[in-house]
Every structure is written in structure tokens, then in C-alpha cells.
Write a protein that holds these residues in place. Structure first.
Motif, mmCIF file in Angstrom:
data_model
loop_
_atom_site.group_PDB
_atom_site.id
_atom_site.type_symbol
_atom_site.label_atom_id
_atom_site.label_comp_id
_atom_site.label_asym_id
_atom_site.label_seq_id
_atom_site.Cartn_x
_atom_site.Cartn_y
_atom_site.Cartn_z
ATOM 1 N N THR A 179 0.854 -1.182 0.000
ATOM 2 C CA THR A 179 0.000 0.000 0.000
ATOM 3 C C THR A 179 0.892 1.235 0.000
ATOM 4 N N HIS A 225 -5.571 -5.416 -5.826
ATOM 5 C CA HIS A 225 -5.852 -4.471 -4.738
ATOM 6 C C HIS A 225 -6.541 -5.220 -3.594
ATOM 7 N N GLY A 296 -16.925 0.860 -2.498
ATOM 8 C CA GLY A 296 -15.954 1.183 -1.461
ATOM 9 C C GLY A 296 -14.693 1.742 -2.070
ATOM 10 N N HIS A 317 -22.482 0.351 0.940
ATOM 11 C CA HIS A 317 -21.302 1.200 1.014
ATOM 12 C C HIS A 317 -20.360 0.613 2.061
ATOM 13 N N ALA A 318 -19.121 0.353 1.665
ATOM 14 C CA ALA A 318 -18.192 -0.316 2.574
ATOM 15 C C ALA A 318 -16.897 0.469 2.693
ATOM 16 N N TRP A 319 -16.283 0.351 3.843
ATOM 17 C CA TRP A 319 -14.998 1.003 4.085
ATOM 18 C C TRP A 319 -14.001 -0.061 4.539
ATOM 19 N N GLY A 320 -12.767 0.089 4.121
ATOM 20 C CA GLY A 320 -11.744 -0.841 4.572
ATOM 21 C C GLY A 320 -10.370 -0.354 4.179
ATOM 22 N N THR A 322 -6.139 -1.839 3.010
ATOM 23 C CA THR A 322 -5.217 -2.926 2.691
ATOM 24 C C THR A 322 -4.771 -3.632 3.976
ATOM 25 N N GLU A 323 -4.504 -2.834 5.006
ATOM 26 C CA GLU A 323 -3.999 -3.372 6.273
ATOM 27 C C GLU A 323 -5.026 -4.248 6.989
ATOM 28 N N GLN A 352 -19.888 5.539 6.112
ATOM 29 C CA GLN A 352 -19.017 4.383 5.830
ATOM 30 C C GLN A 352 -19.517 3.129 6.538
ATOM 31 N N THR A 410 -5.668 4.331 11.437
ATOM 32 C CA THR A 410 -6.071 4.255 10.021
ATOM 33 C C THR A 410 -5.693 5.492 9.215
ATOM 34 N N ASP A 412 -7.671 7.847 8.899
ATOM 35 C CA ASP A 412 -8.967 8.417 8.517
ATOM 36 C C ASP A 412 -9.545 9.157 9.725
ATOM 37 N N ARG A 427 -8.997 13.177 6.027
ATOM 38 C CA ARG A 427 -7.950 12.158 5.973
ATOM 39 C C ARG A 427 -6.688 12.764 6.574
ATOM 40 N N LYS A 429 -3.784 11.262 6.557
ATOM 41 C CA LYS A 429 -2.605 10.873 5.782
ATOM 42 C C LYS A 429 -2.541 11.695 4.495
ATOM 43 N N LYS A 433 -6.349 9.830 -3.433
ATOM 44 C CA LYS A 433 -6.906 8.593 -3.990
ATOM 45 C C LYS A 433 -7.733 8.936 -5.214
#
Ligand code: AMP
Length: 551
Positions: A179, A225, A296, A317-320, A322-323, A352, A410, A412, A427, A429, A433
């Protein structure tokens, strides 16, 4: 056989092939559609495992893939982890330098390469010591010019259709995905057998994204991904028919696959669905088999949820991350909200969502306190659970920054309403995106600041209807520098090093980058000052920069 008392992927395939031997795995490939059953698929994975054995792949070795969503790619998904090796999916949309870094860092033994990506990987590999000793295998039945290596169908042909699958411990590394970080090179996340097993079971729970034996599942989110959000594993566990949409599918391909294969569940980033919605407005498309679209990777616009509702299709609607393997929250409507009016329900479904069973979260404000669940207070979201990684691969400095007392930070910034629905409000970070894939603003800034006529530069993401975010560069030219043509020179400079879709849509000149009290660039201030007022740069229209396409 499979897995004994440990938590491994293998029993999911064992179940599908025994209970649903005739259920199909279908794929759009370069030369048309291909079809096999779970019974045949299991034999193919065994053949592949035998071929990898013969090639010298051992437990713990990494097997790379550089591929789109295809049935052959799916064969590596079970073969490599179930023989005790590690499936390492590599993102072909990254800059060459990142690809070289990742291959070296992960120490891949072999990489399976889609024929359409052969030139891309050959370009990255040319003269690169990072690729020394890495065997490239073309994912096809005939050779391609760019790669001097075996062809997949020859590689597996003639091998035994049985394989003596080993008993593996739960902690055996099974997968890997990189990521993009705020600074520095991409960070590797290793998935153990147990993480992927837990993720599959959480996804299968009613408040996850369950998939059953009468479902037809089409992951549009790339298999490079986060394992296509784990869908190939979840669908196998449920005995669902699987449809792989192949290399760079456009809206026309997706519409055709939905109609012809009777897709019931599909998933991808908002950009993909905006394209399909537009296509459906201009063409007659039968969406009647479709039950659910999982949206998502970036926020699902309310208008998208409405559009699908009007056609009898539920948007989840989904949130997630890589980690997290990656699912975190899904915006299911809690049963006590079922009698609320439509707009109230939409407000919830646009957030989310609520955490899937098995995960925990907390939200910490700037003073280090937990926020109230009042939908107003906000802070950084921390998560933990059996599908969440505890560390990055070989990156102690990143671990220090992104993990705290067993929690993943996260990056977020969220609020939580009294019903427990999480809403991302910012965000923390510093990354952009675009169309579901990351662009490192810090890397672009450093590259721009290498220009002799630039004294300061900063890159921020500005909202974009189709790509959710696009980068815009703000540049302070050095005193006396000729500003005429400087923006084009900057774009040319970036073009040499980065893929087209990374290039800023605009280069704006400013007199000074706003600073925080401690003298750091304040992107927050810049965003407030400039967002929405930017004229997008004609030459780098995001249409050409589609991260979903072969650039
Ligand atoms: P990745 O690791 O590439 O899957 O990206 C994870 C990040 O994408 C999250 O930390 C969020 O910043 C963003 N993200 C994922 N899903 C959503 C969503 N539904 N809405 C807004 N942002 C999201």
C-alpha cells in the motif's frame, strides 16, 4: 487433507469443489470467454501447485502476480497459499520505480504476468538488479515478445491433478499486498492464513458481505488491490458462481457480463459505477439479476445509492484498508432504522457504515481522548481484530507511526453517530486517492521541487466528480524565474518518472505555501483556500489517466 485444526484457506476450496462441483468459474480473457467448474478449478490449482513445486517453489516463498481479474489469476489465489507459499499481488499501475522496489522488497521467486502487461513489466525489469533471479511466466497459452519465459498453459500442462496439500499453521504467511504510504516507498502488508480465513468468515456474516450458492459474484475491484476485497475467497467459501471481468473492462463489458452471466453481487470503486450508470442511461441494460453493488475504496455519493435503488439494486457502502484484508465497516441498515423515512435511511447508508462482527474500533481526538458517539465530535479512527495486520513488512519506522498498543491507526478522521455509524470527515494521511488507487503527493512535491525554478511546491487532492480526487500542484517559483511555460516543464518532468494518471490536473502559481505554527506546509489551509477554484489542466484530462486501464 485440509487444514486440520488451523485456520486456513484450503477448506473453502475443498467445500466448493465437493458441494458445488458443477458451479462455474467464468472469465473474460483476451481471446474471449473461458469457463470451468469448481471441480475442474480444483484440479487446475493442484496442477499449478505441482508445477510450482517442480519449479522449486517452497513453503514461505513468494509467488508474484502482475495480472488483471481473470480465472488464471484466481488459480494462483488458492494454489500458492495452499501449498504454503505466499500470493503476492503486484499493482501494475504503479510507477516503475515502485514496482522494482516491491519485487526486491518481497523477494518474489516467480511472477505471473498478464500478456497485456508484459511490456510494462519488461520495461520496469530492464537492466534492474531487483529483478535478477525472478522468473516471469506469461499468463496465457502462447508466448509474447516482451517476455522470454515459459507460458502458463505449458507450465501447468501434464502435471498431476492431485496435490498433497500440507497441513499449515494459522500463522503461515499466505498473501501480501503493498500500500502507498505518505512518505517513502510502498509498505508491504502480509496476510497470514488466519487473517484471510477470519476475513472470509467476517465477510460471510450477515452484516458483512455474504455470498451464497445461488449468487453470481463479479469483482470489478482489481485482484491486485487487497485480493479484490477478498471476494474470490468469500465467493468460494459460499459456493457462488464467479465471474472475472478480465483485462481493463469498460462499462460495455460490465453490462454484458451482468446480463449474460446473471451477476447478483458485484463490487468496485465509485468511478466504475459512475461509468456504468452513464452507460445505462444511453443503452438498454437489464440489471434485473443484480441484488447488490458493493461500493468502497472512496465515498459512495448519495446520488449513486439513489440511482441503484430506483432500479431495485441495493448499494452496500463499505470502508476498509489494505492493512485490514480489507473489510472494516459496511453501511447495512440496522433493523431499528427500517421504519425511518427514506432520506434518514439514505443518510445512514451514505456513511461508511457499522463495523463488521469481529472488529473493534476507537476514535481518538487531538487531545488523545476518545470521542463521544454524537455524530459531531471527530478524531482518528483506530481498529484492531483478527484480520488486521499488526505490522508492516520490514518497516519498523512505519510501524512506530501507524500502530499503537496493538491498534492500527487508520489515518482516517471520522465521526460516529449514536447508532454507531462511522462517517469519514477528513484524511490525516497525506495521499491522494484517484479512481481507487493512490498517488503520493509527497513524491510529486519532491520531484517538482527538484526543478531549478521552483522554490516550494505542494500537491493536494481536489474533489473530482468522476475520479473522486485529482492532484493539483501549487508552486512557488523562485525569484525572477520565468513563469511562462514553467507549468508545462513541470508536467514533462513528472511525465518522465510517473504514470500519466499521477500527473497533476493543474499547476497553479502561488506566492507562498501556507504554513502551520511549526512551519510545515499546511495543506488544510491550502485546501480551504483553493478547492473548487481550480481550472483543470486541459492536457492531462483524467479520462486519459484512468487507473483502471492499461496506461
Ligand atoms: P486501501 O488500503 O488502498 O484500500 O485504501 C484504504 C483507504 O481508502 C482508507 O483508509 C480510506 O482513506 C479510503 N477509503 C476506503 N473506503 C472508503 C469509503 N467507503 N469512503 C471513503 N474513503 C474510503
Amino acid at each position: 487433507m485440509p487444514g486440520g485444526h488451523t485456520q486456513t484457506l484450503r477448506p473453502f476450496l475443498w467445500r466448493a469443489s465437493k458441494l458445488y462441483p458443477d458451479t462455474e468459474v467464468v472469465s473474460r480473457n483476451h481471446d474471449g470467454m473461458s469457463r470451468q467448474t469448481y471441480a475442474e478449478y480444483e484440479e487446475r490449482t493442484a496442477q499449478l501447485a505441482n508445477a510450482l513445486d517442480e519449479h522449486g517453489i517452497e513453503q514461505g516463498d513468494r509467488v508474484g502476480t502482475f495480472c488483471w481479474n481473470t480465472d488464471r489469476h484466481f488459480e494462483v489465489y488458492f494454489a500458492a497459499p495452499s501449498m504454503g507459499a505466499q500470493l503476492h499481488t503486484i499493482n501494475p499501475l504503479l510507477p516503475d520505480e515502485h514496482i522494482r522496489y516491491i519485487v526486491d522488497d518481497a523477494n518474489d521467486e516467480v511472477i505471473f504476468v498478464d500478456p497485456s502487461l508484459a511490456e510494462k513489466i519488461a520495461g520496469a525489469a530492464e537492466g534492474a538488479e531487483e529483478f535478477e533471479g525472478v522468473d516471469l511466466i506469461v499468463m496465457d497459452d502462447s508466448p509474447v515478445e516482451a517476455i522470454d519465459g515459459p507460458v502458463y498453459e505449458e507450465f501447468v500442462a501434464g502435471h498431476d491433478t492431485d496435490y498433497d496439500w500440507p497441513e499449515l499453521p494459522s500463522e503461515q504467511p499466505a498473501g501480501m499486498c503493498y500500500t502507498s504510504g505518505t512518505t517513502g516507498k510502498p509498505k508491504g502488508v502480509e496476510y497470514t492464513q488466519s487473517m484471510l480465513w477470519s476475513h472470509t468468515m467476517m465477510s460471510q456474516s450477515p452484516q458483512g458481505i455474504p455470498m451464497e450458492d445461488d449468487d453470481v459474484v463479479m469483482p470489478v475491484v482489481p485482484m491486485f488491490h487487497v485480493n479484490a476485497w477478498g471476494m474470490p475467497f468469500t465467493a468460494t467459501a459460499g459456493g457462488a458462481k464467479q465471474v472475472f471481468p478480465g483485462p481493463s473492462p469498460d462499462a460495455d463489458d460490465l453490462a454484458r457480463l451482468i446480463e449474460e452471466e446473471g451477476v447478483t453481487i458485484t463490487a468496485g470503486v465509485p468511478t466504475v459505477w459512475l461509468g456504468l450508470m452513464e452507460y445505462c442511461e444511453d443503452n438498454e441494460v437489464d440489471l434485473s439479476t443484480l441484488d447488490q453493488v458493493i461500493v468502497g475504496g472512496s465515498a459512495a455519493p448519495e446520488s449513486m445509492i439513489r440511482w441503484f435503488d430506483d432500479r431495485g439494486v441495493e448499494v452496500l457502502h463499505a470502508w476498509g484498508m489494505t492493512e485490514m484484508s480489507p473489510i472494516g465497516s459496511v453501511a447495512h441498515l440496522k433493523s431499528d432504522l427500517e421504519d425511518e423515512d427514506y432520506q434518514t435511511q439514505l443518510d445512514k447508508r451514505s456513511k461508511q457504515g457499522i463495523m463488521v462482527p469481529g472488529l473493534e474500533f476507537k476514535v481518538i481526538d487531538e487531545d488523545g481522548n476518545r470521542i463521544a458517539w454524537d455524530g459531531e465530535e471527530f478524531g482518528e479512527l483506530y481498529v484492531r481484530g483478527p484480520s488486521v495486520t499488526k505490522e508492516y513488512f520490514k518497516r519498523p519506522e512505519a510501524n512506530e507511526e501507524d500502530f499503537e498498543d496493538g491498534w492500527l491507526k487508520t489515518g482516517d478522521v471520522v465521526s460516529v453517530d449514536p447508532d454507531g455509524y462511522i462517517k469519514i470527515v477528513d484524511r490525516a494521511k497525506d495521499v491522494i486517492k484517484s479512481g481507487g488507487e493512490w498517488i503520493s503527493s509527497v513524491e510529486l512535491e519532491n520531484a517538482i521541487m527538484a526543478h531549478e525554478d521552483v522554490s516550494e511546491a505542494t500537491v493536494i487532492g481536489v474533489p473530482h466528480e468522476k475520479w473522486q480526487e485529482r492532484p493539483v500542484a501549487f508552486v512557488v517559483p523562485t525569484e525572477g524565474a520565468d513563469r511562462e511555460g514553467l507549468d508545462d516543464e513541470i508536467l514533462e518532468l513528472l511525465d518522465e518518472e510517473y504514470p500519466k494518471w499521477w500527473l497533476p490536473d493543474a499547476v497553479e502559481y502561488i506566492e507562498e505555501v501556507p504554513k502551520t505554527a511549526t512551519g510545515k506546509f499546511s495543506k488544510k489551509d491550502l485546501r480551504e483556500q483553493y478547492t473548487g477554484s481550480v481550472e483543470l489542466h486541459e492536457g492531462s484530462a483524467p479520462e486519459e489517466a484512468a487507473p483502471e486501464s492499461d496506461d
